[in-house]
Structure formats: structure tokens, C-alpha cells
Design a protein around this motif. Sequence first.
Motif, PDB file in Angstrom:
ATOM      1  N   LEU A 240      -6.500 -13.955   0.026  1.00 53.12           N
ATOM      2  CA  LEU A 240      -5.640 -12.789  -0.179  1.00 53.12           C
ATOM      3  C   LEU A 240      -5.398 -12.531  -1.662  1.00 53.12           C
ATOM      4  N   VAL A 241      -5.238 -13.602  -2.433  1.00 50.89           N
ATOM      5  CA  VAL A 241      -5.049 -13.436  -3.875  1.00 50.89           C
ATOM      6  C   VAL A 241      -6.294 -12.831  -4.512  1.00 50.89           C
ATOM      7  N   MET A 242      -7.480 -13.305  -4.105  1.00 53.08           N
ATOM      8  CA  MET A 242      -8.719 -12.762  -4.664  1.00 53.08           C
ATOM      9  C   MET A 242      -8.896 -11.285  -4.290  1.00 53.08           C
ATOM     10  N   LEU A 243      -8.503 -10.944  -3.058  1.00 55.14           N
ATOM     11  CA  LEU A 243      -8.601  -9.535  -2.668  1.00 55.14           C
ATOM     12  C   LEU A 243      -7.614  -8.674  -3.441  1.00 55.14           C
ATOM     13  N   SER A 244      -6.450  -9.246  -3.745  1.00 54.42           N
ATOM     14  CA  SER A 244      -5.466  -8.470  -4.508  1.00 54.42           C
ATOM     15  C   SER A 244      -5.942  -8.191  -5.924  1.00 54.42           C
ATOM     16  N   ALA A 245      -6.892  -9.007  -6.406  1.00 55.80           N
ATOM     17  CA  ALA A 245      -7.412  -8.771  -7.756  1.00 55.80           C
ATOM     18  C   ALA A 245      -8.131  -7.434  -7.868  1.00 55.80           C
ATOM     19  N   LEU A 246      -8.541  -6.896  -6.699  1.00 50.99           N
ATOM     20  CA  LEU A 246      -9.247  -5.617  -6.720  1.00 50.99           C
ATOM     21  C   LEU A 246      -8.318  -4.441  -7.007  1.00 50.99           C
ATOM     22  N   VAL A 247      -7.028  -4.613  -6.725  1.00 50.51           N
ATOM     23  CA  VAL A 247      -6.095  -3.493  -6.884  1.00 50.51           C
ATOM     24  C   VAL A 247      -5.019  -3.764  -7.926  1.00 50.51           C
ATOM     25  N   LEU A 248      -4.800  -5.038  -8.287  1.00 54.11           N
ATOM     26  CA  LEU A 248      -3.763  -5.352  -9.263  1.00 54.11           C
ATOM     27  C   LEU A 248      -4.274  -5.110 -10.679  1.00 54.11           C
ATOM     28  N   PRO A 249      -3.390  -4.802 -11.614  1.00 56.56           N
ATOM     29  CA  PRO A 249      -3.814  -4.653 -13.018  1.00 56.56           C
ATOM     30  C   PRO A 249      -4.288  -5.981 -13.576  1.00 56.56           C
ATOM     31  N   ARG A 250      -5.097  -5.914 -14.608  1.00 55.89           N
ATOM     32  CA  ARG A 250      -5.685  -7.128 -15.180  1.00 55.89           C
ATOM     33  C   ARG A 250      -4.614  -8.082 -15.698  1.00 55.89           C
ATOM     34  N   ALA A 252      -1.945  -8.880 -14.356  1.00 56.19           N
ATOM     35  CA  ALA A 252      -1.331  -9.660 -13.279  1.00 56.19           C
ATOM     36  C   ALA A 252      -2.284 -10.667 -12.665  1.00 56.19           C
ATOM     37  N   LEU A 253      -3.538 -10.720 -13.108  1.00 48.59           N
ATOM     38  CA  LEU A 253      -4.500 -11.639 -12.510  1.00 48.59           C
ATOM     39  C   LEU A 253      -4.132 -13.094 -12.778  1.00 48.59           C
ATOM     40  N   GLY A 254      -3.625 -13.350 -13.986  1.00 52.79           N
ATOM     41  CA  GLY A 254      -3.238 -14.725 -14.299  1.00 52.79           C
ATOM     42  C   GLY A 254      -2.105 -15.216 -13.411  1.00 52.79           C
ATOM     43  N   ILE A 255      -1.133 -14.350 -13.164  1.00 54.29           N
ATOM     44  CA  ILE A 255      -0.029 -14.712 -12.269  1.00 54.29           C
ATOM     45  C   ILE A 255      -0.557 -14.979 -10.861  1.00 54.29           C
ATOM     46  N   GLY A 256      -1.486 -14.133 -10.387  1.00 52.16           N
ATOM     47  CA  GLY A 256      -2.057 -14.344  -9.070  1.00 52.16           C
ATOM     48  C   GLY A 256      -2.801 -15.659  -8.975  1.00 52.16           C
ATOM     49  N   LEU A 257      -3.530 -16.012 -10.049  1.00 51.99           N
ATOM     50  CA  LEU A 257      -4.239 -17.296 -10.057  1.00 51.99           C
ATOM     51  C   LEU A 257      -3.258 -18.458  -9.995  1.00 51.99           C
ATOM     52  N   PHE A 258      -2.171 -18.354 -10.753  1.00 52.97           N
ATOM     53  CA  PHE A 258      -1.157 -19.415 -10.717  1.00 52.97           C
ATOM     54  C   PHE A 258      -0.550 -19.552  -9.321  1.00 52.97           C
ATOM     55  N   VAL A 259      -0.245 -18.420  -8.681  1.00 53.03           N
ATOM     56  CA  VAL A 259       0.331 -18.468  -7.329  1.00 53.03           C
ATOM     57  C   VAL A 259      -0.630 -19.137  -6.359  1.00 53.03           C
ATOM     58  N   ALA A 260      -1.914 -18.777  -6.427  1.00 57.61           N
ATOM     59  CA  ALA A 260      -2.893 -19.372  -5.521  1.00 57.61           C
ATOM     60  C   ALA A 260      -3.011 -20.873  -5.738  1.00 57.61           C
ATOM     61  N   ILE A 261      -3.071 -21.296  -7.020  1.00 62.21           N
ATOM     62  CA  ILE A 261      -3.199 -22.727  -7.309  1.00 62.21           C
ATOM     63  C   ILE A 261      -1.942 -23.480  -6.893  1.00 62.21           C
ATOM     64  N   ALA A 262      -0.777 -22.899  -7.159  1.00 63.48           N
ATOM     65  CA  ALA A 262       0.480 -23.562  -6.789  1.00 63.48           C
ATOM     66  C   ALA A 262       0.586 -23.734  -5.276  1.00 63.48           C
ATOM     67  N   ILE A 263       0.242 -22.683  -4.536  1.00 65.07           N
ATOM     68  CA  ILE A 263       0.310 -22.788  -3.076  1.00 65.07           C
ATOM     69  C   ILE A 263      -0.716 -23.790  -2.561  1.00 65.07           C
TER      70      ILE A 263
END
Length: 677
Positions: A240-250, A252-263
Motif C-alpha cells: 500500500l505504501v508503494m502504491l501511494s508513491a504513485l499519487v503522493l508528492p515526492r 512525502a516518499l521518505g515519510i512513507g518509507l519510514f512508515v513501511a519500515i517501522a510497521i
Amino acid sequence: MSKPRVSTLAGGVFVVLTLAATVASVVLEAGVPADDGLEAGWISGLAGLALAVPGGLLAYHVPRNAVAWILCASGLHWAIDGAAVAYVAHAVAQPPVEPGTAVAYWLYQRVGSALLFSLPLLLVFYPDGRLPRGWWRWASLASLAATAVLPLTLLFVPARIADAMNGGAEPAALRALSIDLLSLPLPDGAWEVLLRIGYAALPVSLLIPFAVVFRRYRTATGLDRARMRWLLWAGVVDVLVMLSALVLPRSALGIGLFVAIAITGGAIAVGVLAPQWLDIDRLLGGTVLYGALAAIVVLVDAAILALVTTALGSQGAALVGLLVVLLVYGPLRNRLWTLVQRVVLGQRHDPYRIISGLAEQLERSDSPERQLLAVARSVAEAFRSPYVAVEVHHHGGQALLAEFGSAPADTQTLPITYRDETVGRLILAAGGYRTALSPRDERLLADVVRQAAAAARAGYLAAELQVSRERLVGAREEERRRVRRDLHDGLGPALGGVALRIDTARNLLAKAPERADGMLRQAREDVSTALADVRRLVHDLRPPALDDVGLAGALEQLAERLRAPGLTIRVTATLPADLAAAVEVAAYRIASEALTNVTKHAHATSCTIALTAGERDLVVEIRDDGAGIPPGTPSGVGLVSLRERAAELGGRCEIECPAGGGTLVRAHLPLSTSTLG
């Protein structure tokens, strides 16, 4: 005070070093412009902490599990990578370039290429920290070796060749930094081949780790299955995080990566240490549901807004978007929720559907056996269990069992209680993720099955009561027939003969007094015989001793008559003054039959008859120290009659052979049977 283990200290060192590197990245990037072309080092540091902290926790609790040290090392690696890029950003922002910047940039560019190497490592070692067995072990090692080709190549490849292969342009301030700190004298063509092999092997090398995870998931049972479900949930979140990278601004990608790794790190720690901490089935189902909803809503909104913006302009697009949310999103969400819940968990999310479906099946069932089978079928369908068995106890020590599906090797049992009494048990298949029961599910099952089982038990007891009534009526009529036969064929003719003898004696009294006296003596003997028959009839109806000396005295007389050489019989009684007549007769008959068995078969030296009156029932115990009843011995007429006499009053009779030897007969007779007295 015990010393900390080496593993605990090592895990703590990893966490502390990771924290220090993260703090350093935050301090170094303070005041650095965000548009320097470099990634944010503090995000990598936080991602490292999100891995190192669960790793340290695992190192404390399960130090022999390799997953703990993979997480610790990966977390430190991420934090060092973040500190390195932060140092580079700090050095470039404040010229001249500080010493060590080239080394930091080399760590970031070359050593940082191995960051994702932790993914296949975790996949092949999770959850027990061991490689799979057999040829899967060698396949896993080959896959890890293929994954390591690219990071190892990037350590030694010249920068000009690596940049040409990547096709990326570095920031102008970094072009002067040399990152060829290690080099091997190979032709450019060889380096290009190695790089192509490394890039090609990177995605292919993940196939074996994913296959290992899939195999472990399919073969896991119990807690291991739940552990694999935690890893699956982490994978769903990462997708889901990788799919969100298609619509999120660049940005916010780092935050998404952190969330995925933390989870992912947290899910791995929970999966290893406490897989039942949360209901992973509900968590996974909700994640899939809302992830699918989010994807659908984004796609629908994007498509509709694109069309409407072209046709109506921005205001029309906003209005149509609002209508879509009101008219489409709500019903779609409800339908998707129902579908996902039904596929993942069955109908347990809809108690009304379960109860209404069960009630409908119970209405179509015309026997207790079919009612219990309907209960088992409803539970299996509602909770997606491949096997369900419902067992209801009833009088006589027997049970009524209904099964749905094939019994697996691993099952879980839940008691069925009704009015604070255990009336049976519910057996379900265990080990599957669909059959994992939360406390809410157990309460729902208890409510549904308790009422249904109570209804089935009531139906069985009603049928049993009807049979008992028929037997009682039959026994009463047989008893009346026997008494009539005894009176008509025995006592009646005997009394008639006495009357004839008396008449004959009166006629002979004047002429032949001696013959008249003989006739009277014969009449007296006939009367004595008739009195004996009357006593026998009266005793069969109710032992006279119960009215003469009471239940305890009658049992004393019985013990005196049946006492044999070498056998001591003792009677103890605590009885109320107004004991019902039916209870007295049943207690006397049960004690008489049990005591007769003791004298004939037990070879005992002592026997105790104890009568104890409680608040609700009279307990009759006959205990001896004899040979007991051999296992497997079928119940004879006497033992069956003991249970039947207790069951006639709504009580029960238990026959046991204690470990110390002998036999114990214990009957519980309700005291509320006063209406039968």
C-alpha cells in the motif's frame, strides 16, 4: 543481582549506536536547504531506529533467533547511511568541503546500496531464525548470493561506469568528490557485465525468499501460522505504501518509507514474541479492506475529476465529486466491507445473520440430533471452520454428539454452559487463521451455542421424558396386573377356601367335633398363608419398615439381615423429618440393590451406607473395600436398575471404582419430589 547477558548488552549497543547516528543526522541537517538533491538523512535514521529497537527487544528475549541480529544490523546500517548523507549535505552547504566528505559520500552511495539486502535475509530466516531444510536451504543461500552481487560490485566499480549505467546526474557540488575508495583492476567491459548481472539478479533473487515464505505459510499451524500472518500484514502495508508513491508528492516518499519500515519491524517483533497480542485476522482484513477502498476511491476520483474538469470546469468537478462521494462511496464501502469480512472471517461480524440462520435451521429440524447438527453446520459456516462438533451431556453419563466436517489433528474446545452448569462442549478446528477466535468471537459463540444446545437438550429431555412416562405407565399397569393376579389367583381362592372350611367345621361341630377341630386348624393355616402373601404384596409396594422405624432404621434392619461372616456394615444418616415417600422408597431400593451386590460379588470386609441431606437433594452413598468392577464389564440388570430408580425422580446415580480399591455407588435424589410422596 544478576549480570546482564552478553546478547542483551550487544542488542543495547546496536540500539545506542543507531540512536547516536540518528541524532547526528538530525543535528547535521539542521539549517541545510532541502533542495540540495540529497535524501533526508534523518528519515533514514528514524527508519534505522524502527528496525533496531525491535531487534534489540528480540535480542533480549530470543537472542538465539537470527532475526533479532538481522534487525539490529539493518537498523544500524540505515542510521549510518542517514548520518553519512547528512554529513555530506552539511559539508556541501558550508564550503569549503570538510574532511571526510568523500568517505561519507562513499558510504552513502556504495555501502548504502546493500540496505535492501536485509529484506531477503528476513524473508528466509523469519520467524524462527533458521534457514529452511532440504534443498530449500541451498536455494535460499544461492538467492542471497545473487542478491549480494550488486552491492559487492558497487563497492569496487569505478564511479564513471556506475554513473553511466545509472544514467543519473549528481548535484554539481558532489561531482568533485571521489568515491572510488576501493578499486579492482578489471576492464570496463567486465564491470558492465557484472553490473548488468547484479541489476538483473536483484528482482529475480527475491523469488526464492518469497517462495520460502509462501511454503512456510502453507505448512504453518497454530502460533506459527499467526506469526506468518503478521509478516503477511506487514507485506500488505508495504504494498500500500508503494502504491501511494504513485499519487503522493515526492517530498512525502521518505515519510512513507519510514512508515513501511517501522510497521515491518514492529510486525516482525510482535510476530516472534506475541503473535496473539492482537487479532491479526481482523487487522489484516481491515487493512486489505481500507487499502482497497482507498485505491478505488483515488482511481474513481481521478477518472471522474479528469473527465468533469475538461467538460465543466473546476466548480462542476467539485460538485460532481461531492455527489460521487455521497452516492457511490458509502454503498461501495459497505458492500466491500461485507465482502471482505465474509471472505476473511465468515459471518462472525454479523451476529443477527448467524442467529437468524440458526433459528431457521432449528425450525426445520425435528429431532435433537438434527438440531445439534444444524448448530454445528451454522457455526462452521459462520466462522469458516472446516470442522465443528457439538456435544451435549444428559443423564446416565451419556452424550449426544453432532459433527460437521472431518476432524483434524489439532482442535480447540470451548465449554457450553447453561444456568451455571456445564451441559456440553464445542469442538472446532484449530491452527487456521480463519478459526482464530477473539474474546468477542468466543462470547458470540457462547451465546449462540448455549441457547441452541439448551434447546436441543430440552428437546432430547422432552423425548426422554415421554419415553419415561410411557415406561412408568407401562410399569404401573404391569404392577396392577401383577397385584390383580396375586389377589385373584392367590389370596382370593385362599380366603374362599377358609370360608368353606369354617362352614364345614360349623356343620361337623355337633356330630364330629374332632373333625370340626381339624377343619378349623386347616383354616387357620390357610389364613396364615394368606397373611404372608399380604405382607409380601405390601412389602413390594412399600417396605413396611419405612413406616415403622424410618429410612435409617429400615436400612439398619436390611444391613442386619444381609450381614455375612467377615463383613462389617455401618449405616450413617442425616435426614430431614419430612422426607418424601418416593425419595424414601428410591433410597431404600438403591441401597438394598447395592448392598446385595456387595454381599454376593464384592468379597469386601467393610461396607458403609451414608445418607446425607443437602439443600436440594439426598445423597446416598454405598462404599465398600472389595474387588471392584473390572474394566469393560457390561452393566447388569442390577446396575441399570440403580440408575433407572434415580432417573425416575429426576436424579442421577454414579458408579465408580476409586483408585484405592472397592466400589462407590453415589445417588443424588431431589428432595423437591414431595409431590410424589
